[in-house]
Design an enzyme around this catalytic site. Structure first.
Site, PDB file in Angstrom:
ATOM      1  N   LYS A  54      83.854 -11.243 -32.078  1.00  0.00           N
ATOM      2  CA  LYS A  54      84.534 -11.246 -34.137  1.00  0.00           C
ATOM      3  C   LYS A  54      84.879 -10.128 -33.941  1.00  0.00           C
ATOM      4  CE  LYS A  54      80.133 -13.801 -33.739  1.00  0.00           C
ATOM      5  NZ  LYS A  54      78.817 -14.303 -34.916  1.00  0.00           N
ATOM      6  N   GLN A  98      75.005 -10.673 -38.393  1.00  0.00           N
ATOM      7  CA  GLN A  98      74.790 -11.510 -36.508  1.00  0.00           C
ATOM      8  C   GLN A  98      73.540 -11.488 -37.000  1.00  0.00           C
ATOM      9  OE1 GLN A  98      77.200 -12.198 -34.485  1.00  0.00           O
ATOM     10  NE2 GLN A  98      75.150 -13.176 -33.513  1.00  0.00           N
ATOM     11  N   ASP A 121      80.139 -17.928 -42.544  1.00  0.00           N
ATOM     12  CA  ASP A 121      79.165 -18.725 -41.874  1.00  0.00           C
ATOM     13  C   ASP A 121      78.729 -19.957 -42.736  1.00  0.00           C
ATOM     14  OD1 ASP A 121      79.137 -17.287 -39.798  1.00  0.00           O
ATOM     15  OD2 ASP A 121      77.456 -16.369 -40.034  1.00  0.00           O
TER      16      ASP A 121
END
Ligand code: NAP
Length: 304
Positions: A54, A98, A121
């Site tokens: 990422k 994460q 997200d």
């Protein structure tokens, strides 16, 4: 029939090029690039590898990328304080935590602490609600379903009026993609059926599908005879079924298989995603797109 292969890597490259140009435009106009914070707790090798990909992608686009690495024994309080700091930072458009998080931390409390307008997200209940309402309420469509929708659109799949069957009802894939494709509007307007372990005759439902989306996590679950000739098949499943030595690096790598028997399904479907190289590459790409959307929203530009 031999199915057309829908290549996630090719679509990813195309979208990243578009995002790079958009980042340069935003930078020139507002004097700053989209800002993404990645929060990594501990050193779980899979999480480190995901976060590294990422970060690299964000940097390749010219984003302002901030890495916040915290020790595995960090307290929930300290993690929440960090999130509050980034929530208040005007240069941060997206915050990514994460998962999974260590045992001492309540994952839900952490995800709910992210400002919904920076939740790239799309997991915050506010963003789940926005997705359900649809239209211009949607700020951050969750990344894997958004990637699936983009693959369908860019491969020329007609969704309006199509029979779509989704296998799986998870909060990160099955449910959101079903909601997104049933909405009234562009790149949607489909008739959607969702099947799961409680469904009576999954094969029968699948055989009706013009578009079959499989996200069960069961290798080879979908048999060729479940596929309607000419259908578009999106295989989200990523299953490790063994190991092999990479020809490129000489190192051990996982053998990955999807939820669909690719070889046989390709003889019946009209178009199909491979595993790997199908949906997989799209998820990070959509995270980047959401970060750009976050900045556009913050500077008052319309979202397309
Ligand atoms: P999940 O949370 O385990 O959900 C799986 C869903 O499939 C559940 O709703 C389950 O039904 C259903 N299911 C399982 N076995 C079934 C069967 N035999 N028949 C019918 N339905 C069945 O999984 P997920 O997180 O959605 O992920 C699904 C797959 O996609 C995994 O292989 C995962 O690795 C992959 N994935 C890939 C990406 C990517 O490429 N970027 C991203 C996310 C996930 P119940 O609800 O009844 O249990």
């Amino acid at each position: 029939m031999t199915a057309k292969i829908i290549s996630g890597t090719a679509v990813r490259d195309q979208i990243l090029q578009e995002l790079k140009a958009e980042t340069e435009r935003l930078k020139a106009k507002y004097g700053r690039a989209p800002g993404l914070v990645t929060i990594l707790v501990g050193e779980n090798p899979a999480s480190v590898s995901y976060v590294t990909s990422k970060i690299r992608t964000a940097q390749s686009l010219g984003f302002r990328e901030v890495q916040c690495n915290l020790p595995a024994d960090v307290s929930q309080e300290a993690l929440l304080a960090k999130i509050a700091e980034f929530n208040a930072d005007p240069g941060t458009d997206g915050i990514l935590v994460q998962l999974p998080l260590p045992k001492q931390i309540d994952e839900k409390a952490v995800l709910n602490a992210i400002d919904p307008d920076k939740d790239v997200d799309g997991f915050h209940p506010v963003n789940v609600g926005r997705l359900m309402i649809g239209g211009d309420q949607v700020l951050f469509p969750p990344c894997t379903p958004a990637g699936i929708q983009e693959l369908l659109v860019r491969s020329g799949c007609e969704l309006s009026g199509a029979e779509v069957v989704v296998v799986g009802r998870s909060n990160i894939v099955g449910k959101p993609i079903a909601v997104m494709l049933m909405q009234k509007g562009r790149a949607a307007n489909a008739t959607v059926t969702v099947v799961h372990t409680g469904s009576r005759d999954i094969a029968e439902h699948c055989r009706r599908a013009d578009v079959l989306i499989v996200a069960a996590g069961v290798p080879g679950l979908v048999k060729p005879e479940w596929i309607k000739p000419g259908a578009t098949v999106i295989d989200v499943g990523v299953n490790r079924v063994g190991e092999k030595i990479s020809e490129k690096t000489g190192k051990k790598i996982a053998i990955l298989k999807g939820d669909v028997d690719f070889e046989e399904a390709s003889k019946i479907a009209g178009a199909i995603t491979p595993v790997p190289g199908g949906v997989g590459p799209m998820t990070i790409t959509m995270l980047m797109r959401n970060t750009v959307r976050g900045m556009k929203r913050r500077v008052g530009e319309p979202l397309s």
